[in-house]
Write a protein that holds these residues in place. Sequence first.
Motif, short mmCIF file in Angstrom:
data_model
loop_
_atom_site.label_atom_id
_atom_site.label_comp_id
_atom_site.label_asym_id
_atom_site.label_seq_id
_atom_site.Cartn_x
_atom_site.Cartn_y
_atom_site.Cartn_z
N GLY A 1 13.04 23.77 34.24
CA GLY A 1 13.02 23.33 35.62
C GLY A 1 11.92 23.99 36.42
N LEU A 2 11.61 25.24 36.08
CA LEU A 2 10.51 25.94 36.75
C LEU A 2 9.19 25.24 36.46
N SER A 3 8.97 24.93 35.18
CA SER A 3 7.72 24.27 34.78
C SER A 3 7.59 22.88 35.39
N ARG B 1 4.91 24.24 15.18
CA ARG B 1 4.33 23.50 16.31
C ARG B 1 4.49 21.99 16.11
N GLN B 2 4.26 21.54 14.88
CA GLN B 2 4.42 20.11 14.60
C GLN B 2 5.87 19.70 14.76
N TYR B 3 6.78 20.56 14.33
CA TYR B 3 8.21 20.26 14.47
C TYR B 3 8.57 20.07 15.94
N ASN B 4 8.02 20.91 16.80
CA ASN B 4 8.25 20.78 18.24
C ASN B 4 7.79 19.42 18.74
N THR B 5 6.63 18.99 18.26
CA THR B 5 6.09 17.70 18.67
C THR B 5 6.98 16.55 18.23
N LEU B 6 7.46 16.61 16.98
CA LEU B 6 8.35 15.57 16.48
C LEU B 6 9.66 15.55 17.27
N TYR B 7 10.15 16.71 17.60
CA TYR B 7 11.37 16.81 18.41
C TYR B 7 11.16 16.15 19.77
N ALA B 8 10.03 16.46 20.43
CA ALA B 8 9.75 15.89 21.74
C ALA B 8 9.65 14.37 21.67
N ALA B 9 9.00 13.87 20.62
CA ALA B 9 8.87 12.42 20.45
C ALA B 9 10.25 11.77 20.28
N CYS C 1 8.16 15.98 28.93
CA CYS C 1 8.90 17.22 29.19
C CYS C 1 10.24 16.94 29.85
N ASP C 2 10.28 15.92 30.70
CA ASP C 2 11.54 15.46 31.30
C ASP C 2 12.58 15.16 30.23
N CYS C 3 12.18 14.36 29.27
CA CYS C 3 13.11 13.94 28.21
C CYS C 3 13.60 15.13 27.40
N VAL C 4 12.70 16.05 27.09
CA VAL C 4 13.08 17.25 26.34
C VAL C 4 14.04 18.11 27.14
N ALA C 5 13.68 18.38 28.40
CA ALA C 5 14.46 19.31 29.22
C ALA C 5 15.83 18.75 29.59
N ILE C 6 15.87 17.50 30.02
CA ILE C 6 17.15 16.90 30.42
C ILE C 6 18.08 16.77 29.21
N GLY C 7 17.52 16.35 28.08
CA GLY C 7 18.34 16.26 26.87
C GLY C 7 18.92 17.60 26.48
N SER C 8 18.12 18.65 26.55
CA SER C 8 18.60 19.99 26.18
C SER C 8 19.65 20.50 27.15
N ALA D 1 15.17 26.99 21.96
CA ALA D 1 13.89 27.60 21.58
C ALA D 1 12.76 26.58 21.65
N ILE D 2 13.02 25.36 21.21
CA ILE D 2 12.01 24.30 21.29
C ILE D 2 11.68 23.98 22.74
N THR D 3 12.71 23.87 23.56
CA THR D 3 12.50 23.55 24.98
C THR D 3 11.67 24.63 25.66
N LYS D 4 12.01 25.89 25.38
CA LYS D 4 11.30 27.00 26.02
C LYS D 4 9.86 27.10 25.53
N TYR D 5 9.63 26.70 24.29
CA TYR D 5 8.26 26.71 23.78
C TYR D 5 7.49 25.49 24.30
N PHE D 6 8.07 24.32 24.12
CA PHE D 6 7.31 23.08 24.35
C PHE D 6 7.00 22.83 25.82
N VAL D 7 8.00 22.95 26.69
CA VAL D 7 7.79 22.54 28.08
C VAL D 7 6.79 23.44 28.80
N PRO D 8 6.95 24.78 28.81
CA PRO D 8 5.95 25.59 29.52
C PRO D 8 4.54 25.47 28.95
N THR D 9 4.40 25.41 27.61
CA THR D 9 3.05 25.31 27.05
C THR D 9 2.41 23.96 27.39
#
Length: 585
Positions: A256-258, A503-511, A303-310, A326-334
Amino acid sequence: MSQLYQPKQYDNTELLEEYLGSPLNPDNEFSFQHSLELDEQELYPEEVGKILEKWDFHHYYIPTVYGGKLKSYEEMLSLLRAISRRDLTVAIGHGKTYLGSVSIWVGDDEPKKYQLAEIIKEQKQVALGLTEKAHGSDLVANEFTAVEVEDGFLLTGEKWLINNATRSKALTIFARINNDPSPRSFSIFLIQKDTLDKSSYRHLDKIKTHGIRGADISGISFNQCLVPKESLIGKSGYGLENTLKGFQITRTICAGLSLGAADTALRTTLDFALSRQLYGDSVFAIPYTKKVLVDAFLDILICDCVAIGSARAIHVTPEQMSIWSAITKYFVPTTIEKVINNLSVVLGARYYLRESHWGGVFQKVVRDHAIVSLFDGSTLVNLYAIALYIRHLAKFHKKTNRAKHEESIPYLKNTFCLETKLPNVHLNKLEIFSQGRNDILQGLQFILKDLEALQEVNPQVLDKISQFTNLIFDLLEKQNQILKDLSATKGYKESPVIYDIARQYNTLYAAAACLYMWLYNRKLLGNFFAQGEWLILCLDRLITPLVHLQHSLPDYYRENTTQELLKLYQQNKLFSIIPIQLART
């Protein structure tokens, strides 16, 4: 086509927006101008904190069962986003009370929970005394000790880089209770400063920081400070476990901060691009500028989809939050860091100024947001955790039978369908380590039949979404094979390749998160959302770089997305899959 529907869990965010007023109004206490003035003087936003407390915002740090207003982490994420878009100093400084509380909420000490609820209701800030200068995120190396004596415990040591260490009235302290090299060597204590012998502790000086300059980033030192036995939270030896479980909540909510920072960064830049004239037209008319702005919008939607889902998963599948958080905290801020950096190119020299366009708020966003990747486990810490998890998950990918995978579908729908009422949260179900499950990716192959059954979606759009879904699954299969091959290699755990795979796993998760969000909310969130063109653009941004696709998408996909961006800006609505009405000027 569908009509816009706003899930009721976002009503309070609109009420908060209206209450706080527009940050563009300089007469508003919680304005960009006032935040910048405080930032220049490195002053804590005292008055804004009182405004939030008048609205009872601090009650959202307390679960409803203990007399507070925290009933949904999805709602909490949204409320924090509304504050963060105005000033991250306020959001982080005020929100740290929840960070200081969460290790108690996830534990089993019921009397402490009621005690903590009363402390927060009295508008007393709570800090978390966790890290130490010599050890940083290496929690098991912490040296702060709690020695049991007849009358209680003697606390000795120093906690450093603690938000609100000085301002807080209460702290939860992470302390070593013995010298055994065991995870059970740590406990957490709840202390109230006004009950302590003042000669047994001292506050450390405020640290000058690059961003959130007004925040109380300091420390506290104890020298055989006696606290009563009742200060111990729950069972002795569960400090590390409860801390790590608490991080699963706070790492998720940090998104939510990001997202709040991203909204202001994009809104500021878009306003500049539309009003600034160059070469006989607006800056927005320059094709590259338009691309950067639309790409930023797409990244926010991802990032919306990742954060709200989590955030919803905390209620639905808490046992999987070790990996999801862990994925949310890595993916959204970066991702948002890249968004802000890309937008700075459009602003040019103005991004660097501490005045001028919108009072110079963009440069404050740049500085303030940099800290989000650092706390509750840094980017590297979370990436390492993800690398550990995916090695474990890969072992279960083939072993788990089809029926077990199909069981995940109802959980996915409950997690991502925004009109589905969330169950009451059971934080006692949080697990330190995911037991071989990650429904988002493991259940992906079984929703292909759901995609094929859709009737109301443009066939061209549906075909492209199905292609990307198959690509995600194929990439996951290849990744699991690589992990299997690597596991037979000596020293593979230290291989840098593991981090690339993570890193690729994070991307697949976000997709996958974007896909589920669209699939289960097509009839809820308006025509733009339902048409799915934005989804294809998001999937293209995520997946194409991984497989080096040589393809082109219809130009009208981006044009329609551009028009949606402009519409949200003109109507003063949040850049989001849920376009909340923002406070009017």
